[in-house]
Design a protein around this motif. Structure first.
Motif: not given
Length: 334
Positions: A202-230
Protein backbone atom coordinates in the motif's frame (compact mmCIF):
# COMPACT_ATOMS: atom_id res chain seq x y z
CA UNK A 1 -3.72 -37.48 12.14
CA UNK A 2 -6.54 -36.10 10.01
CA UNK A 3 -9.41 -34.36 11.76
CA UNK A 4 -12.77 -32.96 10.69
CA UNK A 5 -13.08 -29.22 11.30
CA UNK A 6 -16.14 -27.57 12.73
CA UNK A 7 -14.93 -23.94 12.31
CA UNK A 8 -12.48 -22.30 9.89
CA UNK A 9 -8.98 -21.51 11.09
CA UNK A 10 -8.59 -18.01 12.52
CA UNK A 11 -5.43 -16.13 11.34
CA UNK A 12 -3.03 -15.43 14.19
CA UNK A 13 -0.24 -13.31 12.71
CA UNK A 14 -0.16 -9.84 11.17
CA UNK A 15 3.04 -8.02 10.29
CA UNK A 16 3.55 -4.45 9.12
CA UNK A 17 6.73 -3.57 7.25
CA UNK A 18 7.50 0.10 6.56
CA UNK A 19 9.08 0.38 3.09
CA UNK A 20 9.33 4.17 3.22
CA UNK A 21 7.40 7.11 4.68
CA UNK A 22 4.29 6.59 2.56
CA UNK A 23 4.52 2.90 1.72
CA UNK A 24 4.02 -0.25 3.80
CA UNK A 25 3.52 -3.96 3.36
CA UNK A 26 0.89 -5.65 5.52
CA UNK A 27 0.91 -9.43 5.76
CA UNK A 28 -1.64 -11.60 7.54
CA UNK A 29 -1.76 -15.39 7.90
CA UNK A 30 -2.67 -18.23 7.96
CA UNK A 31 -6.02 -18.29 6.16
CA UNK A 32 -7.97 -21.31 5.09
CA UNK A 33 -7.64 -22.09 1.38
CA UNK A 34 -9.79 -19.63 -0.60
CA UNK A 35 -10.33 -17.25 2.28
CA UNK A 36 -7.43 -14.95 1.40
CA UNK A 37 -8.81 -13.84 -1.99
CA UNK A 38 -12.27 -13.46 -0.46
CA UNK A 39 -10.93 -10.81 1.92
CA UNK A 40 -8.08 -9.30 -0.09
CA UNK A 41 -10.05 -8.23 -3.16
CA UNK A 42 -12.73 -6.12 -1.41
CA UNK A 43 -10.14 -4.57 0.93
CA UNK A 44 -8.12 -3.47 -2.10
CA UNK A 45 -11.26 -2.06 -3.72
CA UNK A 46 -12.10 -0.07 -0.60
CA UNK A 47 -8.53 1.26 -0.32
CA UNK A 48 -8.71 2.65 -3.86
CA UNK A 49 -12.30 3.85 -3.90
CA UNK A 50 -13.21 4.83 -0.33
CA UNK A 51 -10.11 6.40 1.23
CA UNK A 52 -10.80 10.05 2.12
CA UNK A 53 -8.72 12.86 0.68
CA UNK A 54 -8.85 16.53 -0.33
CA UNK A 55 -8.83 17.95 -3.85
CA UNK A 56 -9.49 21.31 -5.55
CA UNK A 57 -12.93 21.24 -7.20
CA UNK A 58 -13.27 24.88 -8.30
CA UNK A 59 -10.96 27.65 -9.53
CA UNK A 60 -11.58 31.37 -10.05
CA UNK A 61 -8.86 33.52 -11.62
CA UNK A 62 -9.20 37.29 -11.73
CA UNK A 63 -9.76 38.43 -15.31
CA UNK A 64 -10.44 34.91 -16.62
CA UNK A 65 -13.79 33.92 -18.10
CA UNK A 66 -13.25 30.22 -18.89
CA UNK A 67 -10.72 27.39 -18.80
CA UNK A 68 -9.44 28.05 -22.35
CA UNK A 69 -8.55 31.65 -21.56
CA UNK A 70 -5.08 33.10 -20.91
CA UNK A 71 -3.74 35.33 -18.13
CA UNK A 72 -1.65 38.41 -18.88
CA UNK A 73 1.89 38.06 -17.64
CA UNK A 74 1.61 34.31 -16.94
CA UNK A 75 3.62 31.90 -19.10
CA UNK A 76 0.95 29.18 -18.90
CA UNK A 77 -2.58 29.43 -20.27
CA UNK A 78 -5.41 28.53 -17.92
CA UNK A 79 -5.70 24.89 -19.11
CA UNK A 80 -2.12 23.80 -18.23
CA UNK A 81 -2.38 25.78 -14.98
CA UNK A 82 -5.46 23.71 -14.10
CA UNK A 83 -3.64 20.46 -14.91
CA UNK A 84 -0.77 21.50 -12.62
CA UNK A 85 -3.19 22.53 -9.87
CA UNK A 86 -5.00 19.17 -9.96
CA UNK A 87 -1.67 17.45 -9.30
CA UNK A 88 -1.23 19.33 -6.02
CA UNK A 89 -2.04 17.12 -3.02
CA UNK A 90 -3.63 19.15 -0.23
CA UNK A 91 -4.26 18.74 3.48
CA UNK A 92 -6.81 20.75 5.47
CA UNK A 93 -4.89 22.15 8.48
CA UNK A 94 -7.90 23.62 10.28
CA UNK A 95 -10.13 20.59 10.75
CA UNK A 96 -10.29 17.15 9.19
CA UNK A 97 -14.05 17.28 9.79
CA UNK A 98 -14.57 20.38 7.62
CA UNK A 99 -15.79 19.25 4.21
CA UNK A 100 -14.96 22.38 2.20
CA UNK A 101 -12.75 25.46 2.39
CA UNK A 102 -12.28 28.42 0.02
CA UNK A 103 -8.80 29.93 -0.11
CA UNK A 104 -7.74 33.16 -1.82
CA UNK A 105 -4.24 33.81 -3.20
CA UNK A 106 -2.38 36.77 -4.67
CA UNK A 107 1.14 36.53 -6.16
CA UNK A 108 3.32 39.14 -7.82
CA UNK A 109 6.10 38.32 -10.28
CA UNK A 110 8.67 37.57 -11.19
CA UNK A 111 8.44 34.12 -9.61
CA UNK A 112 8.00 30.43 -10.29
CA UNK A 113 4.83 29.43 -8.46
CA UNK A 114 4.99 26.00 -6.82
CA UNK A 115 3.06 23.91 -4.31
CA UNK A 116 4.92 25.40 -1.34
CA UNK A 117 3.49 28.84 -2.19
CA UNK A 118 -0.04 27.53 -1.51
CA UNK A 119 0.77 26.64 2.11
CA UNK A 120 -0.98 28.94 4.60
CA UNK A 121 -2.93 28.79 7.86
CA UNK A 122 -5.71 26.82 6.15
CA UNK A 123 -3.95 24.41 3.81
CA UNK A 124 -0.78 22.36 3.76
CA UNK A 125 0.71 20.84 0.60
CA UNK A 126 2.26 17.39 0.37
CA UNK A 127 4.19 17.85 -2.87
CA UNK A 128 5.63 21.30 -2.19
CA UNK A 129 8.05 21.16 -5.14
CA UNK A 130 5.28 20.62 -7.70
CA UNK A 131 5.32 23.32 -10.39
CA UNK A 132 2.26 25.51 -11.00
CA UNK A 133 3.12 28.49 -13.19
CA UNK A 134 5.67 31.16 -14.10
CA UNK A 135 4.64 34.72 -13.26
CA UNK A 136 6.53 37.33 -15.28
CA UNK A 137 7.88 40.61 -13.99
CA UNK A 138 5.24 43.24 -13.09
CA UNK A 139 2.47 40.64 -13.45
CA UNK A 140 -0.01 39.75 -10.70
CA UNK A 141 -1.93 36.49 -10.35
CA UNK A 142 -5.03 36.57 -8.16
CA UNK A 143 -7.05 33.38 -7.81
CA UNK A 144 -9.29 31.43 -5.44
CA UNK A 145 -9.71 27.69 -5.07
CA UNK A 146 -12.43 25.60 -3.49
CA UNK A 147 -10.95 22.57 -1.73
CA UNK A 148 -13.33 19.71 -0.98
CA UNK A 149 -13.13 16.57 1.14
CA UNK A 150 -14.29 13.43 -0.63
CA UNK A 151 -13.69 9.89 -1.85
CA UNK A 152 -12.99 8.40 -5.27
CA UNK A 153 -13.20 10.44 -8.46
CA UNK A 154 -15.79 13.05 -9.46
CA UNK A 155 -15.73 14.51 -13.00
CA UNK A 156 -16.00 18.26 -13.55
CA UNK A 157 -19.40 17.80 -15.24
CA UNK A 158 -20.86 16.59 -11.92
CA UNK A 159 -19.15 19.35 -9.94
CA UNK A 160 -20.45 22.21 -12.09
CA UNK A 161 -23.72 22.50 -10.19
CA UNK A 162 -22.04 22.28 -6.76
CA UNK A 163 -19.96 25.49 -6.98
CA UNK A 164 -20.64 29.19 -7.72
CA UNK A 165 -21.11 30.05 -11.39
CA UNK A 166 -18.00 32.26 -11.53
CA UNK A 167 -15.75 29.27 -10.66
CA UNK A 168 -14.30 26.83 -13.20
CA UNK A 169 -15.20 23.24 -12.18
CA UNK A 170 -12.27 20.81 -11.91
CA UNK A 171 -12.08 17.03 -12.14
CA UNK A 172 -11.55 15.89 -8.56
CA UNK A 173 -9.43 12.85 -7.75
CA UNK A 174 -9.77 12.60 -3.98
CA UNK A 175 -8.23 9.24 -3.16
CA UNK A 176 -4.88 9.54 -1.34
CA UNK A 177 -4.00 5.91 -2.15
CA UNK A 178 -1.59 5.70 -5.09
CA UNK A 179 -1.19 1.94 -5.06
CA UNK A 180 -2.96 -0.97 -3.42
CA UNK A 181 -1.98 -4.43 -4.62
CA UNK A 182 -1.80 -7.81 -2.96
CA UNK A 183 -0.18 -11.20 -3.36
CA UNK A 184 -1.37 -14.51 -1.96
CA UNK A 185 1.22 -17.05 -0.88
CA UNK A 186 0.92 -20.57 0.46
CA UNK A 187 2.10 -21.24 4.01
CA UNK A 188 2.61 -24.45 5.94
CA UNK A 189 0.46 -25.13 9.00
CA UNK A 190 0.75 -28.45 10.79
CA UNK A 191 2.13 -30.19 7.68
CA UNK A 192 -0.67 -28.73 5.55
CA UNK A 193 0.74 -26.53 2.71
CA UNK A 194 -2.61 -25.24 1.46
CA UNK A 195 -3.03 -22.43 3.98
CA UNK A 196 -2.65 -18.90 2.63
CA UNK A 197 -0.95 -15.63 3.44
CA UNK A 198 -2.03 -12.17 2.15
CA UNK A 199 0.66 -9.56 1.52
CA UNK A 200 -0.71 -6.06 0.80
CA UNK A 201 1.53 -3.41 -0.75
CA UNK A 202 0.00 0.00 0.00
CA UNK A 203 1.31 3.42 -1.01
CA UNK A 204 -0.30 6.82 -0.40
CA UNK A 205 0.45 10.31 -1.66
CA UNK A 206 1.16 11.66 1.83
CA UNK A 207 -2.28 13.06 2.68
CA UNK A 208 -2.72 10.06 4.95
CA UNK A 209 -0.27 7.43 6.16
CA UNK A 210 -0.78 4.02 4.52
CA UNK A 211 -1.60 2.13 7.71
CA UNK A 212 -4.35 4.63 8.58
CA UNK A 213 -5.75 4.14 5.08
CA UNK A 214 -5.66 0.36 5.60
CA UNK A 215 -7.48 0.60 8.95
CA UNK A 216 -10.04 2.96 7.41
CA UNK A 217 -10.75 0.44 4.63
CA UNK A 218 -11.24 -2.34 7.20
CA UNK A 219 -13.61 -0.11 9.18
CA UNK A 220 -15.66 0.66 6.06
CA UNK A 221 -15.80 -3.03 5.22
CA UNK A 222 -17.16 -3.82 8.70
CA UNK A 223 -19.80 -1.07 8.47
CA UNK A 224 -20.92 -2.22 5.01
CA UNK A 225 -21.25 -5.85 6.13
CA UNK A 226 -23.06 -4.94 9.34
CA UNK A 227 -26.30 -4.50 7.40
CA UNK A 228 -26.55 -8.29 7.15
CA UNK A 229 -26.61 -8.49 10.92
CA UNK A 230 -29.82 -6.47 10.99
CA UNK A 231 -33.37 -7.63 10.34
CA UNK A 232 -33.50 -8.02 6.55
CA UNK A 233 -36.95 -9.64 6.35
CA UNK A 234 -38.44 -6.31 5.23
CA UNK A 235 -36.28 -6.22 2.10
CA UNK A 236 -38.60 -7.17 -0.74
CA UNK A 237 -37.02 -5.63 -3.86
CA UNK A 238 -34.50 -7.81 -5.70
CA UNK A 239 -30.88 -6.73 -5.77
CA UNK A 240 -29.80 -6.43 -9.39
CA UNK A 241 -26.25 -6.78 -10.65
CA UNK A 242 -23.05 -7.96 -9.11
CA UNK A 243 -21.42 -6.02 -6.26
CA UNK A 244 -17.97 -6.71 -7.71
CA UNK A 245 -19.04 -5.71 -11.21
CA UNK A 246 -20.44 -2.37 -10.04
CA UNK A 247 -17.24 -1.65 -8.11
CA UNK A 248 -15.04 -2.63 -11.04
CA UNK A 249 -17.00 -0.42 -13.45
CA UNK A 250 -16.69 2.55 -11.12
CA UNK A 251 -12.90 2.13 -11.04
CA UNK A 252 -12.57 1.68 -14.80
CA UNK A 253 -14.78 4.61 -15.88
CA UNK A 254 -12.18 7.05 -14.53
CA UNK A 255 -10.47 9.37 -17.02
CA UNK A 256 -6.85 8.68 -17.97
CA UNK A 257 -5.84 12.09 -16.52
CA UNK A 258 -5.93 10.47 -13.10
CA UNK A 259 -3.01 8.20 -14.06
CA UNK A 260 -0.71 11.26 -14.02
CA UNK A 261 1.01 10.14 -17.21
CA UNK A 262 3.84 12.11 -18.79
CA UNK A 263 2.76 14.72 -21.35
CA UNK A 264 4.12 12.66 -24.26
CA UNK A 265 2.30 9.51 -23.14
CA UNK A 266 -0.97 11.33 -22.38
CA UNK A 267 -0.96 13.16 -25.72
CA UNK A 268 -0.37 9.88 -27.55
CA UNK A 269 -3.54 8.41 -26.00
CA UNK A 270 -5.53 11.63 -26.28
CA UNK A 271 -4.86 11.99 -30.01
CA UNK A 272 -6.10 8.42 -30.48
CA UNK A 273 -9.33 9.27 -28.68
CA UNK A 274 -8.65 7.15 -25.58
CA UNK A 275 -10.28 8.90 -22.63
CA UNK A 276 -10.89 6.28 -19.93
CA UNK A 277 -8.81 3.74 -18.01
CA UNK A 278 -11.31 1.04 -18.98
CA UNK A 279 -10.40 1.48 -22.64
CA UNK A 280 -6.78 0.63 -21.86
CA UNK A 281 -7.77 -2.34 -19.70
CA UNK A 282 -9.78 -3.79 -22.59
CA UNK A 283 -6.80 -3.55 -24.96
CA UNK A 284 -4.23 -6.29 -25.52
CA UNK A 285 -0.48 -5.75 -25.38
CA UNK A 286 -0.33 -5.52 -29.18
CA UNK A 287 -3.28 -3.12 -29.31
CA UNK A 288 -1.48 -0.67 -27.02
CA UNK A 289 1.89 -1.06 -28.71
CA UNK A 290 0.28 -0.40 -32.11
CA UNK A 291 -1.17 2.96 -31.03
CA UNK A 292 0.31 5.63 -33.30
CA UNK A 293 3.53 7.16 -31.87
CA UNK A 294 3.47 4.74 -28.92
CA UNK A 295 7.12 4.27 -28.00
CA UNK A 296 8.60 1.74 -25.59
CA UNK A 297 8.96 4.31 -22.81
CA UNK A 298 5.30 5.34 -23.06
CA UNK A 299 4.17 1.70 -23.22
CA UNK A 300 6.22 0.84 -20.12
CA UNK A 301 4.72 3.84 -18.32
CA UNK A 302 1.17 2.71 -19.11
CA UNK A 303 1.98 -0.88 -18.13
CA UNK A 304 3.36 0.29 -14.77
CA UNK A 305 0.32 2.46 -14.02
CA UNK A 306 -2.16 -0.32 -14.88
CA UNK A 307 -0.13 -2.80 -12.80
CA UNK A 308 -0.36 -0.44 -9.80
CA UNK A 309 -4.14 -0.29 -10.22
CA UNK A 310 -4.35 -4.08 -10.26
CA UNK A 311 -5.18 -4.35 -13.99
CA UNK A 312 -1.96 -5.57 -15.65
CA UNK A 313 -1.96 -5.56 -19.45
CA UNK A 314 -3.42 -8.81 -20.75
CA UNK A 315 -5.55 -9.42 -17.63
CA UNK A 316 -8.51 -11.64 -18.50
CA UNK A 317 -11.70 -9.95 -17.29
CA UNK A 318 -15.04 -11.71 -16.68
CA UNK A 319 -17.25 -11.68 -19.80
CA UNK A 320 -20.04 -9.89 -17.93
CA UNK A 321 -17.66 -7.08 -16.96
CA UNK A 322 -16.32 -6.75 -20.52
CA UNK A 323 -19.84 -6.47 -21.93
CA UNK A 324 -20.91 -3.93 -19.31
CA UNK A 325 -17.72 -1.93 -19.78
CA UNK A 326 -18.10 -1.81 -23.57
CA UNK A 327 -21.70 -0.60 -23.21
CA UNK A 328 -20.64 2.14 -20.78
CA UNK A 329 -17.80 3.23 -23.04
CA UNK A 330 -20.11 3.55 -26.03
CA UNK A 331 -22.61 5.53 -23.96
CA UNK A 332 -19.93 7.87 -22.57
CA UNK A 333 -18.58 8.65 -26.04
CA UNK A 334 -21.92 9.30 -27.73
Amino acid sequence: MKTIKTTPYIPTDINIEEIDKNRIKVSAYPFESGYAITLAHPIRRLLLSSSVGYAPIGLKIEGVAHEFDSVRGISEDVSPFIVNLKNIRLINKISQDEAQVIVNYSFKGPMNLSGSDLVNDVLDVVNKDAYLATINEDAVLNFSIIVQKGIGYVPSEDIRGMIPEDYIPLDAYFTPVKKAVYEIENVLVEDNPTYEKIVFDIETDGQIDPYSAFKEAISIMHSQMSIFGADVTSVTSPIKGSFDEVSELKDLMVKIETLNLSARCFNCLDRTGIRYIGELVLMSENDIKNIKNMGKKSYDEIAEKLEELGYPIGLELPNELVLSLNKRMIKMKV
